[in-house]
Scaffold this active site. Structure first.
Site, mmCIF file in Angstrom:
data_model
loop_
_atom_site.group_PDB
_atom_site.id
_atom_site.type_symbol
_atom_site.label_atom_id
_atom_site.label_comp_id
_atom_site.label_asym_id
_atom_site.label_seq_id
_atom_site.Cartn_x
_atom_site.Cartn_y
_atom_site.Cartn_z
ATOM 1 C CE1 TYR A 28 30.597 6.839 6.467
ATOM 2 C CE2 TYR A 28 32.290 7.541 8.012
ATOM 3 C CZ TYR A 28 31.382 6.603 7.587
ATOM 4 O OH TYR A 28 31.237 5.418 8.256
ATOM 5 N N GLY A 29 30.989 11.913 8.423
ATOM 6 C CA GLY A 29 31.529 12.231 9.746
ATOM 7 C C GLY A 29 31.832 10.944 10.489
ATOM 8 C CB SER A 84 23.198 8.808 9.136
ATOM 9 O OG SER A 84 21.872 8.826 8.648
ATOM 10 C CD GLU A 93 19.797 16.117 6.941
ATOM 11 O OE1 GLU A 93 19.449 15.453 5.952
ATOM 12 O OE2 GLU A 93 19.223 16.043 8.045
ATOM 13 N NE ARG A 95 21.672 17.776 -1.694
ATOM 14 C CZ ARG A 95 20.627 17.583 -2.502
ATOM 15 N NH1 ARG A 95 19.572 16.950 -2.061
ATOM 16 N NH2 ARG A 95 20.637 17.988 -3.746
ATOM 17 N NE ARG A 125 19.026 -1.541 15.156
ATOM 18 C CZ ARG A 125 19.038 -0.437 14.413
ATOM 19 N NH1 ARG A 125 20.111 -0.110 13.695
ATOM 20 N NH2 ARG A 125 17.993 0.359 14.401
ATOM 21 C CE1 TYR A 132 15.577 8.834 19.974
ATOM 22 C CE2 TYR A 132 15.063 6.717 20.968
ATOM 23 C CZ TYR A 132 15.847 7.496 20.141
ATOM 24 O OH TYR A 132 16.910 6.938 19.480
#
Lengths: 538, 538
Positions: free
Chosen positions: A117-118, A122, A248, A250, A387, A447
């Site tokens: 976890y950074g 995400s 990611e 993994r 948002r 985008y």
């Protein structure tokens, strides 16, 4: 304090301006907001931890809530409704690579799933715990947030992987340097997270994507410690950095990141211009990029984004004057806003700016100057707050993105926008607009932002989003785009990865995951879907 | 016709000039050449092929001789002495990816080792057949030498992987484009070989290393066909291109290469300047590079290379005038030659040139102009022929190279040169000189040339070389350098790779090789030494 159910610090509020609200209402109709859940109701749902006690692991319910979700639209709906689904069984915050190593051994001993976890930013479901019979430990790098070393001569800085954007730049600025990686998530995302997800920042034209910055570092893998030396260039076999970039979580936990830095620029400024229409604008920015004009950023909004941007900015009178002025100069309803930056040595910046202006005017565009450029700079990290502003009024906003070659840029953009519009549902409108923000000689990122009304309930709102996301993803891969230019794969984009990597590319990634993490302990289900990661030959 | 026992076409001869010979003799003493073998004596040694008949495979002895060796110093000694050691059992020259696929199946069916072959220019033992109980097929891409597709809008060209440098550029030039990849081996090496060995060209400052050019392509692997799409940038997982770059034939056979191209530049010129001494020169070029001055090439020779270069060039009178002139301007015995190029738009080139001149003069350097720059340009691919010119007089020349961060550049260079000198043997001299030719903001390549006398026999000459190569390689890794910045790993550098990749990096590469080629059919022993490539966990 950071919000538990949304973006950023709760002290930061950017409500929608009245003119912006009127604009959205005119496009989509009035809307009803959905009710927000209280933190306590979520805390009450947190089940007992299945983890054995460990001095570095907290099982406090609020900490577990605060590490359960990222910032995707489904994450948002989960947080706002209070229906989190799953929580990590505990959160560790190690301070050293050695502690990370110990936690990995402990996780193996106790058969625990580990999610690195950074910044938790995400938008593709990278850090969400999945239903699992094994306990889940979220391993946060938050305490590894320091500039460890700076080699001024070679311009290489070494950071703890959990250092967030502002702390990266602040610690460098004190020494007279800049990294220059400014993704939209910069306020919260971390240098290790950028590497793990192959991130790209707003000034990638000057500073490069994280791939170009990442010089080496340290990764704690289930197999052992992977140390990647910072060598300026090498022809000695495959580049190990490029395996870790986009891994990611993994293949291992990135604990230390060496990056290429540059001295603080002598000068930096951002400018806005307008082109009369989309085709002219694309031709113009393609030409500027292919001529290798050393701009530090370049972005072009399509007509709908241009309109939206100007309306949402407020300043109605000023904007109306601007519309009239631009109209007289040939930039009417179909005009496209171009934002560009120059960064670096004073003389070179001046020359670059002159060349850019000349090209824009040569294409029938109008250069406005730095006023709107300054506005862009001031609000460059504000989009994620939008948002909140829309949500209060019953609207949902999300984005998706890709990159394609120039040949496909306009067809792909049209197909992506159309796909979303078609999924709005009976008589329902979606407000969709697009920009190109990372331009390469071969092509560009695309985008797209879309705004729609909440449905009558959370599940219906999620279902509407899912239909749009699915349609947009199909349009992306049908047009030869990558499933992500800057957001990464996570769990949300994993079904689409095969369209980019192909069968053999997928098999190679699966094989690497199986190599580094034969037990599938690290972030299972992220990047590659298959429950069985070990490579099945043939 | 191409030489069977040396570099280039037999029509091209560049004998040593008298002044050059005198210079070398003064440094090293007179020498006796070793006797050259005749082709017929080598043909007589070629054993019967162990391969079954196949319509695409030739077992002609001369073709097998011509594909048995590369261009390393041991290769040269083998070819000149006629002691080749091993030959491939046959050579295939497929024309399509489909034929390559078929040959791979056939090789599996008959348990044949396959060595992919581009231009045969390796200087690190990439393409040499090893003693093997299995028959060895060399698979040459020579017939896949065409520009297959050109997307002008996205500036992407697709080539057959066997296209050599001159044919790459000629086919592009006809369409108004340039790739700009100019390694020393350009006359013979191929676009697929550049990818397989992570090559770098003389104008990498403008056009990038092959990593930056390689946009995608097709690779026939023992597992199946790997297709890599050309997407401008992606955050979707590890980059498969970066696994193939530097794979040195171990993971598959590259059959099609997509590269990023640019329109032919408006202008291009090369210039020479001198700095008073090494430390000033390094400081100067580091500053130019870190300021991102958009030069297309930049090279700095140390004082010994500067002297050698001027002497070997001939034109004694001119050179003597130059020495005097430079001496008066403060550039005496310790002066360092700086060669630099500007390429691109006329206006930007002019500005870049002005900025470069200003920096050079500001550091006490002297800008000479384009005369010596033109000389460099004319003879830019001539260095490999120097081995012929020296050999005729009993001298051997070889080179080695690395890249290190700026902090290490001077210490590494000194250690490398010293290591070679110390291995010369009793009272024997070695003439050693160095340049930096690929400069990055973080560091630079270091390219060292050394000339020594033949020993009394081939085996003694080889042994002397081995001692020097060993010592140089040790000095490289002791100073934090990559074992190769541009020559690749092959078999000669394989023992040193672990110093760069580390245990876990090596294991990852081994695992990838095992994944793509579980039978170890492709180029065994290259890149990774272990006879057992399959990954042993734990």
């Amino acid at each position: 304090m950071r919000r538990w159910n949304g973006w950023g610090d709760s002290a930061n509020n950017y409500p929608l301006k009245p003119s912006g609200l009127r604009f959205v209402q005119a496009r989509l109709g009035r809307a009803e907001p959905l009710p927000d859940a209280e933190l306590q109701s979520v805390l009450d749902q947190v089940p007992a931890s299945r983890l054995a006690a460990h001095p570095l692991v907290s099982t406090d319910p609020e900490i577990r809530v605060r590490h359960a979700r990222g910032q995707s639209l489904p994450d948002w709906l989960a947080m706002r409704s209070g229906e989190f689904g799953h929580f990590p069984d505990g959160v560790a915050e190690p301070e050293t690579s050695g502690e990370v190593r110990k936690l990995l051994s402990w996780a193996e001993q106790h058969d625990v799933v580990v999610i690195p976890y950074g910044g938790g930013t995400s938008v593709a479901g990278h850090i969400n715990p999945q239903p699992s019979s094994k306990p889940v430990l979220t391993l946060s790098l938050a305490r590894m947030n320091r500039l460890v070393e700076l080699d001024r001569e070679s311009q290489i800085a070494t950071f703890g992987a959990g250092t967030p954007g502002p702390q990266v730049e602040q610690q460098l600025r004190e020494q007279g340097y800049v990294l220059g990686h400014f993704p939209q998530s910069w306020e919260l995302s971390t240098i290790g997270g950028w590497v793990a997800s192959r991130s790209s920042g707003q000034q990638s034209m000057r500073y490069g994507r994280i791939e170009q910055m990442f010089a080496g570092g340290k990764v704690e893998t289930p197999r052992g410690t992977l140390e990647i030396p910072a060598i300026p260039a090498s022809s000695a076999g495959p580049d190990i950095r490029e395996i870790i970039l986009g891994s990611e979580g993994r293949m291992g936990i990135i604990t230390e990141v060496k990056v290429r830095v540059t001295p603080l620029p002598e000068t930096e400024s951002f400018h806005v211009a307008f082109a009369p229409n989309w085709d002219t604008a694309v031709e113009l920015v393609r030409g500027m990029t292919q001529a290798r004009l050393p701009l530090s950023m370049l972005r072009v909004s399509n007509p709908e984004e241009t309109r939206s941007h100007l309306m949402l900015a407020g300043h109605e009178k000023l904007v109306s004057v601007l519309h009239r002025y631009l109209g007289l100069r040939g930039c009417g309803d179909e005009k496209c806003m171009i934002t560009f930056g120059v960064t670096g040595e004073r003389r070179q910046s001046r020359q670059t700016l002159a060349a850019a202006r000349q090209r824009i005017r040569g294409a029938g565009g109008v250069v406005i100057g730095t006023l709107l450029g300054k506005k862009w700079e001031e609000s460059r990290f504000r989009s994620p707050y939008l948002r909140h502003g829309l949500w209060e009024h019953g609207y949902v906003v999300d984005t998706f993105e890709t990159a394609v070659n120039w040949k496909q840029v306009t067809p792909a953009m049209k197909a992506m926008e159309q796909a979303v519009r078609e999924q709005a549902g009976d008589g329902e409108q979606v407000h969709v607009f697009t920009h190109l923000s990372h331009l390469y000689p071969q092509g560009s990122s695309i985008y797209t932002t879309y705004v729609f009304r909440c449905s009558a309930s959370y599940p219906e709102t999620l279902a509407r989003w899912q239909a749009m996301k699915q349609a947009a993803s199909e349009a992306i891969v049908a047009n030869g785009g990558t499933i992500s230019h800057q957001h990464g794969v996570g769990r949300d984009h994993a079904p689409w990865l095969i369209h980019e990597k192909g069968q053999e590319g997928m098999a190679a990634i699966r094989s690497l995951i199986g190599h580094f993490d034969p037990q599938q302990r690290l972030n299972p289900g992220c990047l590659i879907q298959d429950s069985d990661v070990t490579d099945k030959q043939g």
